[in-house]
Scaffold this motif. Structure first.
Motif, PDB file in Angstrom:
ATOM      1  N   UNK A 151       5.642  -4.277  13.046  1.00 24.60           N
ATOM      2  CA  UNK A 151       5.971  -5.619  12.272  1.00 24.60           C
ATOM      3  C   UNK A 151       4.484  -5.932  11.876  1.00 24.60           C
ATOM      4  N   UNK A 152       4.616  -6.287  10.605  1.00 25.81           N
ATOM      5  CA  UNK A 152       3.195  -6.727   9.747  1.00 25.81           C
ATOM      6  C   UNK A 152       3.151  -6.024   8.459  1.00 25.81           C
ATOM      7  N   UNK A 153       2.252  -6.439   7.794  1.00 31.81           N
ATOM      8  CA  UNK A 153       1.922  -5.964   6.469  1.00 31.81           C
ATOM      9  C   UNK A 153       0.432  -5.781   6.047  1.00 31.81           C
ATOM     10  N   UNK A 154      -0.308  -5.954   7.062  1.00 25.88           N
ATOM     11  CA  UNK A 154      -1.897  -6.015   6.885  1.00 25.88           C
ATOM     12  C   UNK A 154      -2.380  -4.464   7.300  1.00 25.88           C
ATOM     13  N   UNK A 155      -3.887  -4.391   7.466  1.00 22.18           N
ATOM     14  CA  UNK A 155      -4.432  -3.452   7.813  1.00 22.18           C
ATOM     15  C   UNK A 155      -3.859  -2.508   9.074  1.00 22.18           C
ATOM     16  N   UNK A 156      -3.922  -3.617  10.164  1.00 25.87           N
ATOM     17  CA  UNK A 156      -3.299  -3.098  11.550  1.00 25.87           C
ATOM     18  C   UNK A 156      -2.218  -2.578  11.323  1.00 25.87           C
ATOM     19  N   UNK A 157      -0.997  -3.136  10.952  1.00 28.66           N
ATOM     20  CA  UNK A 157       0.293  -2.836  10.908  1.00 28.66           C
ATOM     21  C   UNK A 157       0.358  -1.354  10.218  1.00 28.66           C
ATOM     22  N   UNK A 158      -0.284  -1.165   9.072  1.00 29.10           N
ATOM     23  CA  UNK A 158      -0.173  -0.007   8.077  1.00 29.10           C
ATOM     24  C   UNK A 158      -0.890   1.193   8.872  1.00 29.10           C
ATOM     25  N   UNK A 159      -2.187   0.821   9.308  1.00 29.77           N
ATOM     26  CA  UNK A 159      -2.772   1.925  10.093  1.00 29.77           C
ATOM     27  C   UNK A 159      -2.041   2.507  11.271  1.00 29.77           C
ATOM     28  N   UNK A 160      -1.660   1.421  12.314  1.00 27.01           N
ATOM     29  CA  UNK A 160      -0.903   1.781  13.357  1.00 27.01           C
ATOM     30  C   UNK A 160       0.395   2.418  13.111  1.00 27.01           C
ATOM     31  N   UNK A 161       1.018   1.961  11.983  1.00 22.43           N
ATOM     32  CA  UNK A 161       2.376   2.684  11.696  1.00 22.43           C
ATOM     33  C   UNK A 161       2.184   4.349  11.360  1.00 22.43           C
ATOM     34  N   UNK A 162       0.896   4.611  10.759  1.00 23.34           N
ATOM     35  CA  UNK A 162       0.715   5.771  10.452  1.00 23.34           C
ATOM     36  C   UNK A 162       0.131   6.767  11.773  1.00 23.34           C
ATOM     37  N   UNK A 163      -0.409   6.018  12.567  1.00 26.63           N
ATOM     38  CA  UNK A 163      -0.739   6.645  13.924  1.00 26.63           C
ATOM     39  C   UNK A 163       0.395   6.791  14.765  1.00 26.63           C
TER      40      UNK A 163
END
Ligand code: NAP
Length: 312
Positions: A151-163
């Motif tokens: 959940x989220x649309x910032x750097x943290x959400x996008x990077x952790x989704x990739x991880x």
């Protein structure tokens, strides 16, 4: 009572960089850290925008290196030491730990960082640790071949989704708007990744569970679509951070979001108290800006301590 030249509260990139600068200047420097040193980066899988590491490095490794460098110059880092109070005493400060140990500090740098925000929806707290997580690095491997949501649309959400795509069969990236806030190159990697399904204009209304674990989320729409149930095994929440500001509550000024207000060099409006990193009102919240502000605040704190010694 033990006397410290510069007491630093928090051992993330800001606090450890301040410790490096203060100890290299031969100031007696103690860093108090309520958990393990490293700060938020140690829960970050990979850091690729800290200069000097062209291939990137793990957040844990970067945190360990910063700690080792500060200690190399004599900074004393005390993990698992929580600070209860900072009280002015004449021109110094009495620092009291939660174990009632007291120190006299000539100057204090607050680098307590920030913690992840909660969504505040039903089921979120109930299923924390049972499918709901704020740390992909810690919990991602538990979701091998499972379906998860970020959940989220910032750097943290996008990077952790990739991880999380390293483990999960499918990752739903759920964002309340129709465009991400994350850095463009991270967005591109998300869009190119077959395991990531974008869920645009969606918000979590409830985390649902059965038998003590998450089974899905109730999704609402911000674009007029119908609500729907999304079956899932795990939910990772990255909707921003809140500053950890309670330690300075009575001494320094805050902005409307609770961040400590400082000048460009880390001075708060209380003489002798400085602040750096994610607890302050810097717009850019990155490892490099936290480290830079840690250095500036240590430089200013050293001048303050030297001036006090000279004027005695
Ligand atoms: P952020 O940049 O503040 O992004 C938070 C995201 O969560 C936004 O997309 C926001 O939506 C969404 N959001 C906020 N409240 C929500 C709610 N109640 N329900 C649903 N969505 C919600 O936070 P972050 O990603 O945790 O990053 C924090 C800071 O650290 C940022 O400055 C970031 O740049 C930095 N950071 C940097 C890196 C890096 O450089 N590698 C990595 C991680 C974090 P809207 O977009 O609609 O506001």
């Amino acid at each position: 009572m033990e006397t410290i030249d510069i007491a630093i509260v928090g051992a993330g990139p800001a606090g450890l960089t301040a410790a490096l600068y203060a100890s290299r200047a031969r100031a007696r420097t103690v860093v108090f850290e309520q958990g393990i040193p490293g700060g938020q980066i140690i829960t970050t899988d990979w850091v690729e925008n800290y200069p000097g590491f062209p291939k990137g490095l793990s957040g844990q490794e970067l945190g360990d290196l910063m700690l080792a460098q500060a200690e190399e110059f004599g900074a004393e880092v005390r993990p698992f030491t929580s600070i209860d109070k900072i009280e002015p005493s004449d021109l110094d400060f009495i620092i009291t730990t939660s174990e009632d140990e007291q120190f006299l500090a000539r100057a204090v740098i607050i680098a307590t960082g920030a913690i992840p925000k909660k969504l505040g929806v039903p089921g979120e707290s109930e299923f924390t640790g049972r499918g709901v997580s704020w740390c992909a690095t810690c919990d991602g491997a538990l979701f091998k071949d499972k379906v998860v949501a970020v959940i989220g649309g910032g750097d943290a959400a996008a990077e952790e989704a990739l991880f999380l795509t390293k483990f999960a069969a499918q990752v739903h990236l759920i964002h309340r708007r129709d465009e991400l806030r994350a850095t463009k190159c991270i967005q591109e990697r998300c869009f190119e990744n077959d395991k990531i399904t974008m869920q645009w204009s969606r918000v979590v209304k409830e985390v649902k569970g059965e038998g003590g674990k998450v089974v899905g989320i109730e999704l609402g729409a911000t674009n007029g679509d119908e609500d729907e149930f999304l079956p899932l095994d795990g939910v990772f929440i990255f909707v921003g951070v809140d500053p950890v500001n309670t330690i300075a509550m009575d001494l320094t000024s805050f902005n409307e979001s609770g961040y400590i207000v400082t000048d460009h060099d880390g001075r708060t409006d209380y003489p002798g108290i400085y602040a750096a990193g994610d607890v302050t009102d810097n717009e850019l919240k990155q490892v490099i800006t936290a480290a830079a502000k840690g250095a500036s605040s240590a430089f200013e704190a050293l001048k303050y301590v030297d001036n006090k010694v000279c004027s005695i």
